[in-house]
Scaffold this motif. Structure first.
Motif, mmCIF file in Angstrom:
data_model
loop_
_atom_site.group_PDB
_atom_site.id
_atom_site.type_symbol
_atom_site.label_atom_id
_atom_site.label_comp_id
_atom_site.label_asym_id
_atom_site.label_seq_id
_atom_site.Cartn_x
_atom_site.Cartn_y
_atom_site.Cartn_z
ATOM 1 N N GLY A 101 0.809 -1.210 0.000
ATOM 2 C CA GLY A 101 0.000 0.000 0.000
ATOM 3 C C GLY A 101 0.843 1.261 0.000
ATOM 4 N N ARG A 102 1.968 1.223 0.700
ATOM 5 C CA ARG A 102 2.841 2.405 0.780
ATOM 6 C C ARG A 102 3.480 2.748 -0.568
ATOM 7 N NH1 ARG A 102 5.019 -0.348 5.477
ATOM 8 N NH2 ARG A 102 3.908 0.334 7.350
ATOM 9 N N THR A 103 3.613 1.779 -1.459
ATOM 10 C CA THR A 103 4.248 2.054 -2.746
ATOM 11 C C THR A 103 3.370 2.909 -3.652
ATOM 12 O OG1 THR A 103 3.336 0.117 -3.920
ATOM 13 C CG2 THR A 103 5.365 -0.209 -2.632
ATOM 14 N N GLY A 104 2.049 2.908 -3.383
ATOM 15 C CA GLY A 104 1.131 3.631 -4.246
ATOM 16 C C GLY A 104 0.794 2.890 -5.521
ATOM 17 N N ARG A 105 1.413 1.746 -5.740
ATOM 18 C CA ARG A 105 1.162 0.966 -6.955
ATOM 19 C C ARG A 105 -0.053 0.061 -6.831
ATOM 20 N NH1 ARG A 105 5.274 0.854 -10.539
ATOM 21 N NH2 ARG A 105 4.650 -1.218 -11.287
ATOM 22 N N ALA A 106 -0.605 -0.045 -5.616
ATOM 23 C CA ALA A 106 -1.787 -0.876 -5.385
ATOM 24 C C ALA A 106 -2.440 -0.417 -4.086
ATOM 25 C CB ALA A 106 -1.409 -2.356 -5.307
ATOM 26 N N GLN A 107 -3.634 -0.909 -3.857
ATOM 27 C CA GLN A 107 -4.367 -0.550 -2.649
ATOM 28 C C GLN A 107 -4.181 -1.615 -1.566
ATOM 29 O OE1 GLN A 107 -8.605 0.708 -3.425
ATOM 30 N NE2 GLN A 107 -8.150 -0.094 -5.468
ATOM 31 N N PHE A 108 -4.091 -1.162 -0.333
ATOM 32 C CA PHE A 108 -4.175 -2.059 0.830
ATOM 33 C C PHE A 108 -5.435 -1.680 1.592
ATOM 34 C CE2 PHE A 108 -3.070 -1.971 5.533
ATOM 35 C CZ PHE A 108 -3.586 -3.237 5.778
ATOM 36 N N VAL A 109 -6.293 -2.677 1.805
ATOM 37 C CA VAL A 109 -7.537 -2.452 2.541
ATOM 38 C C VAL A 109 -7.621 -3.489 3.656
ATOM 39 C CG1 VAL A 109 -10.051 -2.418 2.443
ATOM 40 C CG2 VAL A 109 -8.720 -1.526 0.524
ATOM 41 N N ALA A 110 -7.801 -3.027 4.897
ATOM 42 C CA ALA A 110 -8.022 -3.929 6.032
ATOM 43 C C ALA A 110 -9.521 -4.062 6.226
ATOM 44 C CB ALA A 110 -7.360 -3.389 7.292
ATOM 45 N N GLY A 111 -10.017 -5.271 6.081
ATOM 46 C CA GLY A 111 -11.451 -5.490 6.178
ATOM 47 C C GLY A 111 -11.825 -6.334 7.376
ATOM 48 N N PRO A 112 -13.097 -6.341 7.722
ATOM 49 C CA PRO A 112 -13.560 -7.142 8.853
ATOM 50 C C PRO A 112 -13.512 -8.633 8.551
ATOM 51 C CG PRO A 112 -15.409 -6.158 7.700
ATOM 52 C CD PRO A 112 -14.175 -5.581 7.087
ATOM 53 N N SER A 113 -13.475 -9.432 9.616
ATOM 54 C CA SER A 113 -13.477 -10.885 9.482
ATOM 55 C C SER A 113 -14.298 -11.493 10.605
ATOM 56 C CB SER A 113 -12.051 -11.440 9.530
ATOM 57 O OG SER A 113 -12.056 -12.852 9.520
ATOM 58 N N MET A 114 -15.029 -12.533 10.297
ATOM 59 C CA MET A 114 -15.771 -13.261 11.319
ATOM 60 C C MET A 114 -14.926 -14.405 11.888
ATOM 61 S SD MET A 114 -18.993 -12.907 12.464
ATOM 62 C CE MET A 114 -20.041 -12.410 11.096
ATOM 63 N N ARG A 115 -13.744 -14.625 11.322
ATOM 64 C CA ARG A 115 -12.956 -15.802 11.695
ATOM 65 C C ARG A 115 -12.303 -15.653 13.063
ATOM 66 N NH1 ARG A 115 -11.616 -20.283 9.427
ATOM 67 N NH2 ARG A 115 -12.673 -19.581 7.520
ATOM 68 N N VAL A 116 -12.345 -16.746 13.820
ATOM 69 C CA VAL A 116 -11.664 -16.821 15.107
ATOM 70 C C VAL A 116 -10.754 -18.044 15.109
ATOM 71 C CG1 VAL A 116 -13.511 -15.654 16.371
ATOM 72 C CG2 VAL A 116 -13.550 -18.157 16.176
ATOM 73 N N GLY A 117 -9.689 -17.971 15.901
ATOM 74 C CA GLY A 117 -8.760 -19.082 16.019
ATOM 75 C C GLY A 117 -8.661 -19.531 17.464
ATOM 76 N N TYR A 118 -8.535 -20.838 17.663
ATOM 77 C CA TYR A 118 -8.562 -21.395 19.016
ATOM 78 C C TYR A 118 -7.817 -22.724 19.046
ATOM 79 C CZ TYR A 118 -12.004 -24.399 16.818
ATOM 80 O OH TYR A 118 -12.612 -25.288 15.953
ATOM 81 N N VAL A 119 -7.475 -23.155 20.250
ATOM 82 C CA VAL A 119 -6.924 -24.487 20.465
ATOM 83 C C VAL A 119 -7.982 -25.304 21.178
ATOM 84 C CG1 VAL A 119 -5.118 -25.860 21.562
ATOM 85 C CG2 VAL A 119 -4.576 -23.580 20.637
#
Length: 508
Positions: free
Chosen positions: A259-277
């Protein structure tokens, strides 16, 4: 991570010299998937990549509206509960399969009978079979579902856990053949499969027979090509050079740097995923397993530092997880017993349980290796002689009851309801469940067996509090979801975390 950043710098420099490909001019969106798609038939895979593909090529009876998060008619036109266990669904009369044939009630009946049949071997037989007693055609465009008990999640299940197939799709020379739709599924969605190379690429094109008033009729890009590119640095180079326009689940450091290069977009999106043991409290793997002792399970919770994991490894918008569901889901609560990072308390509990010098633990996982290595290190620090068994899949040994501890994750098909995650993790007739807790199993089942929202919520709250008290899980994290996209693409990630690639469009 420093090594990966150094490699990425090389990739960025290389990408700058690569010629951009005019995919927009070809009206072709190229998407990169990190894991292999081995079938075009979503009834035979539960990975998120197949979820995304399924939403492109398949229409179910219902569809989860990304704005309201409610199940709305898709192939269905309307429905009525004639009693608590009978659902009558009226079908649209303008739905066609990709071979041009019209969808009828007979196809819907065939589809659900195949899903739950033993010979069908689908991945959703248990999920649908838990509530479906029978299905019959009332007339050419009406079906009647008879349920084994009242089931509050039924419309969600008719949105994600089922696919519609033309009658006879899986019969070859009179024999049921589960992989009959592997290479070119005959779906009803806005895109159709035109080419599939297992593990390499899937090529789709807009289906010209798709109805214009469907909730998915916004699909506008003529062709979608899905490429399997497991290396995220390679994905980054492709996005910046124009060879790929859309990727998902990218590690935060790579996505941010791109994203910092300006050559592409970086988008942080929501997630329903959870991780567990998940821990073997029932003694399925070994009647003498230390994980049968509540104090051991609690010690394994106190031993890990969730904040360090999400800050130093996952990054992005990831958050620590404290409960047995995604807190944004209906019925989930964070008002549970929590286990803060306290290695001294962990050691004391182990000693109290009779393991002052720890014990041997083989820990199984199949994703997020850096996280798994961190967990093992935390447990080793309190005296547990944990070793990581990192494999392609834990499913077979897990379902066979062979594991004392294993990493699991759930995206709940992005359904904002605890009923989408908890039954498959805590009802005892499910192979992955290691609690041995019949009371909990009955409680979770009962929460989905009532249509009263307040009662459902109360039962789920009771269940997740009990799970935390008994430390059946070591909850780890709520995932982040990062996207890299070309600058000429418009794509807004829905709040439920389910990528709907048919919503992508070119910038005007």
């Amino acid at each position: 991570m420093l090594i990966r950043q150094a490699l990425l710098a090389v990739v960025v420099a290389a990408a700058a010299a690569m010629p951009a490909q005019a995919q927009r001019a070809k009206d072709t969106l190229v998407a990169a998937f990190p894991r292999e798609v081995k079938t075009t038939d979503g009834l035979y895979s539960t990975i998120r990549e197949n979820d995304i593909l399924g939403l492109l090529v398949d229409d179910a009876l219902y569809y989860v509206d990304p704005e309201t998060q409610e199940a709305v008619p898709l192939v269905a036109q309307s429905h009525e509960f004639t009693d608590d266990t009978t659902l009558v669904v009226n079908l649209r009369q303008d739905v066609t399969f990709h071979d041009g044939s019209p969808l009828t009630a007979a196809d819907v009946v065939y589809s659900f009978n195949h899903i739950v049949s033993e010979a069908g071997e689908t991945r959703y037989a248990t999920r649908i079979g838990r509530w479906l007693d029978s299905i019959e055609a009332v007339d050419d465009h009406t079906v009647r579902f008879r349920m084994k008990q009242p089931y509050a999640m039924v419309l969600y299940d008719l949105s994600y856990y089922s696919k519609l197939r033309k009658a006879g799709s899986y019969e070859i020379d009179g024999v049921t053949t589960p992989n009959a739709q592997q290479n070119q599924v005959n779906g009803t969605g806005p895109y159709r499969v035109v080419d599939f190379q297992p593990g390499q690429r899937v090529e789709l094109e807009l289906y010209d027979g798709y109805r214009s008033d469907s909730p998915k009729a916004m699909a506008s890009i003529g062709k979608i090509v899905i490429r399997m590119i497991p290396d995220f640095s390679t994905q980054a180079a492709e996005v910046m050079s124009g060879g790929v326009q859309w990727t998902f689940n990218v590690p935060t450091d790579i996505a941010e740097n791109v994203g910092r290069t300006g050559r592409a977009q970086f988008v942080a999106g929501p997630s329903m995923r959870v991780g567990y043991v998940a821990l073997d409290a029932a003694g399925r793997s070994d009647p003498d397993s230390p994980t049968r002792d509540l104090r051991v399970r609690q010690a394994m919770n106190y031993a890990i530092n969730r904040e360090e994991i999400v800050t130093n490894i996952t990054g992005g918008t990831a958050k620590p997880l404290w409960t047995a569901c995604q807190p944004v889901q209906f019925g989930c609560t964070e008002d549970v017993r929590t286990y803060e990072y306290n290695p001294e308390k962990a050691k004391a509990l182990l000693a109290e349980a009779g393991y002052p010098d720890g014990f041997d633990l083989e820990y199984w996982a199949a994703r997020d290796r850096p996280i798994q290595e961190a967990l093992v290190n935390y447990w080793q620090a309190v005296g547990i002689n944990a070793s990581l068994r990192y494999v392609k899949s834990v499913s077979k040994p897990r379902n066979a009851g062979e594991l004392a501890a294993f990493y699991g994750s759930s995206g709940s098909f992005s359904i904002p309801d605890a009923g989408a995650i908890m039954p498959d993790r805590f009802i005892l007739d499910v192979a992955r469940v290691y609690t041995g807790d019949q009371k909990l199993s009955d409680l979770v089942a009962s929460a989905n067996a009532t249509y009263d929202a307040a009662e459902r919520e109360a039962r789920f709250h009771e269940a997740v509090k009990h799970i935390a008290e008994q430390a059946y899980w070591v909850p780890v994290q709520k995932y982040t979801q990062n996207f890299m996209m070309s600058n000429d693409l418009v794509y807004v990630q829905p709040e439920d975390g389910m990528p709907r690639l048919f919503m992508a469009r070119w910038k005007e």
